[in-house]
Scaffold this motif. Structure first.
Motif, mmCIF file in Angstrom:
data_model
loop_
_atom_site.group_PDB
_atom_site.id
_atom_site.type_symbol
_atom_site.label_atom_id
_atom_site.label_comp_id
_atom_site.label_asym_id
_atom_site.label_seq_id
_atom_site.Cartn_x
_atom_site.Cartn_y
_atom_site.Cartn_z
ATOM 1 N N ILE A 1 16.926 73.462 30.076
ATOM 2 C CA ILE A 1 15.784 73.728 30.128
ATOM 3 C C ILE A 1 15.461 71.625 30.176
ATOM 4 N N ALA A 2 16.515 70.946 29.283
ATOM 5 C CA ALA A 2 17.011 69.811 29.171
ATOM 6 C C ALA A 2 17.832 69.152 30.648
ATOM 7 N N ALA A 3 18.961 70.427 30.877
ATOM 8 C CA ALA A 3 19.879 69.570 31.940
ATOM 9 C C ALA A 3 19.028 69.482 32.678
ATOM 10 N N ARG A 4 17.999 70.891 33.286
ATOM 11 C CA ARG A 4 16.982 70.480 34.372
ATOM 12 C C ARG A 4 16.432 69.117 34.442
ATOM 13 N N SER A 5 15.862 69.452 33.627
ATOM 14 C CA SER A 5 14.815 67.766 33.200
ATOM 15 C C SER A 5 15.158 66.415 33.374
ATOM 16 N N GLU A 6 16.742 66.181 33.400
ATOM 17 C CA GLU A 6 17.358 65.164 32.802
ATOM 18 C C GLU A 6 17.564 64.179 34.648
ATOM 19 N N LYS A 7 16.853 62.683 34.411
ATOM 20 C CA LYS A 7 17.566 61.884 35.394
ATOM 21 C C LYS A 7 17.948 61.121 35.531
ATOM 22 N N PRO A 8 18.873 61.056 36.327
ATOM 23 C CA PRO A 8 19.046 62.303 38.010
ATOM 24 C C PRO A 8 18.928 64.040 37.693
ATOM 25 N N TYR A 9 18.911 64.081 38.507
ATOM 26 C CA TYR A 9 19.554 65.601 38.159
ATOM 27 C C TYR A 9 20.583 66.025 38.960
ATOM 28 N N ARG A 10 21.177 67.040 37.642
ATOM 29 C CA ARG A 10 22.577 66.963 37.884
ATOM 30 C C ARG A 10 22.741 68.892 37.942
ATOM 31 N N ARG A 11 23.470 69.318 39.363
ATOM 32 C CA ARG A 11 23.380 70.402 39.124
ATOM 33 C C ARG A 11 24.098 71.166 38.764
ATOM 34 N N SER A 12 25.045 70.457 38.536
ATOM 35 C CA SER A 12 26.359 70.990 38.036
ATOM 36 C C SER A 12 26.117 71.480 36.091
ATOM 37 N N LEU A 13 25.364 70.556 35.792
ATOM 38 C CA LEU A 13 25.407 70.781 34.690
ATOM 39 C C LEU A 13 24.366 72.478 34.728
ATOM 40 N N THR A 14 22.946 72.081 35.285
ATOM 41 C CA THR A 14 22.523 72.889 34.907
ATOM 42 C C THR A 14 23.418 74.433 35.039
ATOM 43 N N ARG A 15 24.326 74.847 36.113
ATOM 44 C CA ARG A 15 25.133 75.658 36.777
ATOM 45 C C ARG A 15 25.762 75.990 35.342
ATOM 46 N N LEU A 16 26.148 75.447 34.246
ATOM 47 C CA LEU A 16 27.010 75.484 33.228
ATOM 48 C C LEU A 16 25.901 76.146 32.567
ATOM 49 N N GLY A 17 24.403 75.974 32.759
ATOM 50 C CA GLY A 17 24.009 76.537 31.517
ATOM 51 C C GLY A 17 23.246 77.869 31.432
ATOM 52 N N TRP A 18 23.409 77.903 32.974
ATOM 53 C CA TRP A 18 23.041 79.500 33.414
ATOM 54 C C TRP A 18 23.832 80.298 33.819
ATOM 55 N N VAL A 19 25.566 79.552 33.630
ATOM 56 C CA VAL A 19 27.009 80.963 33.890
ATOM 57 C C VAL A 19 26.782 81.369 31.923
ATOM 58 N N GLN A 20 26.429 80.129 30.710
ATOM 59 C CA GLN A 20 25.819 80.582 29.724
ATOM 60 C C GLN A 20 25.210 82.004 29.437
ATOM 61 N N PHE A 21 24.175 81.577 30.113
ATOM 62 C CA PHE A 21 22.775 82.694 30.200
ATOM 63 C C PHE A 21 23.838 83.958 30.106
ATOM 64 N N TRP A 22 24.340 84.133 31.641
ATOM 65 C CA TRP A 22 24.562 85.352 32.177
ATOM 66 C C TRP A 22 25.856 85.754 31.516
ATOM 67 N N LEU A 23 26.372 84.849 30.721
ATOM 68 C CA LEU A 23 27.543 85.860 30.500
ATOM 69 C C LEU A 23 26.790 86.138 28.546
ATOM 70 N N VAL A 24 26.255 85.992 28.243
ATOM 71 C CA VAL A 24 25.489 86.407 27.174
ATOM 72 C C VAL A 24 25.138 87.761 27.372
ATOM 73 N N MET A 25 24.469 87.727 28.427
ATOM 74 C CA MET A 25 23.589 89.578 28.923
ATOM 75 C C MET A 25 24.286 89.793 29.157
ATOM 76 N N SER A 26 25.717 89.480 30.090
ATOM 77 C CA SER A 26 26.814 90.606 29.836
ATOM 78 C C SER A 26 27.667 91.316 29.141
ATOM 79 N N ASN A 27 27.317 89.915 27.538
ATOM 80 C CA ASN A 27 28.178 90.805 26.599
ATOM 81 C C ASN A 27 27.433 91.824 26.086
ATOM 82 N N ALA A 28 26.076 90.638 25.743
ATOM 83 C CA ALA A 28 25.553 92.073 25.436
ATOM 84 C C ALA A 28 24.916 93.509 25.425
ATOM 85 N N VAL A 29 24.629 93.425 26.754
ATOM 86 C CA VAL A 29 25.601 94.643 27.427
ATOM 87 C C VAL A 29 26.855 95.425 27.170
ATOM 88 N N LEU A 30 27.638 94.738 27.297
ATOM 89 C CA LEU A 30 29.424 95.438 26.638
ATOM 90 C C LEU A 30 28.894 95.789 25.511
#
Length: 336
Positions: free
Chosen positions: A107-136
């Motif tokens: 949320i913080a990365a997405r709301s920063e001005k100017p918008y930095r897509r690369s930063l937000t993507r790093l946050g989403w990669v973390q989210f999906w890693l957590v989801m994958s590791n929860a299943v594992l």
């Protein structure tokens, strides 16, 4: 008192369709807020590794014998269950805290001005890693703490720490093209260091998989390897990482490198020495649980330190906008 504006029906619909855009349109965090949000995600990614180690070291790996529920009939431990169930369930609940920290970083990365897509993507990669590791992690429980799945569980957690470290570093940089601060041979040495560190962590999971801490008091499958031989290989890799780190520090001093690479390398060297002391003490004292847990924390800190050394070898300034050149001046001559 500042009057809070009413939320219209259109606002509610917009918030439901894209809540991140809705928040970003109404809030601009300070750079320090974004950095702290990324740091909180990194801290929680280390905490979840340490608490996962506590589950193993207390023999609570099957305290909740099934997944995603704790028992076949209950999501949480029942009154008839013991303290091992509480430890295992508590570690599962910390996953939600980790998700909250990563969500805050997104949320913080997405709301920063100017918008930095690369930063937000790093946050989403973390989210999906957590989801994958929860299943594992659920698979680890369902297969009775199979050591190979446990090793994969830890390696995926190490990948999460890596992405969280990169995001934290990127919050303190611009989006310009990376510029190396050291020469090509030094960069190659750093990549040798990173490769050796990856091998060190991977062999560490084999040491755990073949060692005595199976994660539960019942009969649990272990890797069919000689534990002492694997431990000695782990120690050799640790000395290789220490040697490469010292060599890197010496070369950086010799070539008068910038302060940041030098300081990060020195910090890594000190972390490695502390980790080495803990490793040898636990080896010669028959692996007391407290020292093994401290060694797991040290493993996460070593990995962060290695990545910070790698990232310190370049800088990423703010991109420089193309400025228009001076307009051509037209000189009107007069005939004498």
């Amino acid at each position: 008192m500042v009057r809070v504006p009413n939320v219209t029906h259109a606002d509610a619909v917009a918030a439901l369709r894209n809540p991140l855009s809705f928040i970003a349109a109404r809030w601009t965090p300070k750079p320090g807020t974004v950095r702290r949000a990324a740091l909180s995600a990194l801290v929680m990614s280390v905490v979840i590794v340490v608490t996962g180690g506590a589950v193993r070291l207390t023999g609570s790996g099957l305290g909740c014998p099934t997944w995603p529920k704790c028992t076949a009939d209950s999501l949480a431990p029942t009154g008839a269950m013991n303290f091992h169930s509480a430890i295992e369930f508590g570690n599962r609940m910390l996953t939600y805290v980790l998700c909250a920290a990563i969500g805050w970083a997104i949320i913080a990365a997405r709301s920063e001005k100017p918008y930095r897509r690369s930063l937000t993507r790093l946050g989403w990669v973390q989210f999906w890693l957590v989801m994958s590791n929860a299943v594992l992690g659920g698979i680890v429980v369902l297969v009775g703490l199979n050591p190979y799945t446990v090793a994969a569980h830890f390696l995926l957690a190490s990948a999460l720490i890596a992405v969280a470290t990169v995001m934290w570093q990127r919050t303190r940089e611009g989006d310009g093209a990376p510029r190396p601060l050291v020469g090509g041979p030094v960069q190659q040495l750093v990549w040798f260091l990173v490769t050796a560190s990856v091998l060190l962590i991977a062999v560490g999971t084999v040491v755990t998989g073949a060692g005595p801490h199976a994660g539960d008091s019942r009969e649990v499958e272990r890797m069919p390897l000689d534990w002492e031989t694997v431990s000695k290989l782990h120690a050799v890799l640790a000395w290789i990482v220490v040697t490469l780190t010292f060599a890197l520090w010496f070369i950086l001093k010799a070539v008068d490198a910038p302060r940041s690479p030098l300081h990060r390398t020195r910090e890594l060297f000190l972390i490695l020495l502390s980790q080495g002391v803990i490793g040898y003490v636990q080896y010669f004292t028959n692996l007391p649980e407290a020292l093994v847990g401290l060694h797991m924390l040290g493993s996460a800190l070593v990995w962060i330190g290695v990545l910070r050394v790698l990232l310190a070898m370049r800088e990423r300034p703010e991109p420089v906008a193309d400025l228009p050149g001076p307009s051509a001046e037209v000189t009107v001559g007069t005939r004498a």
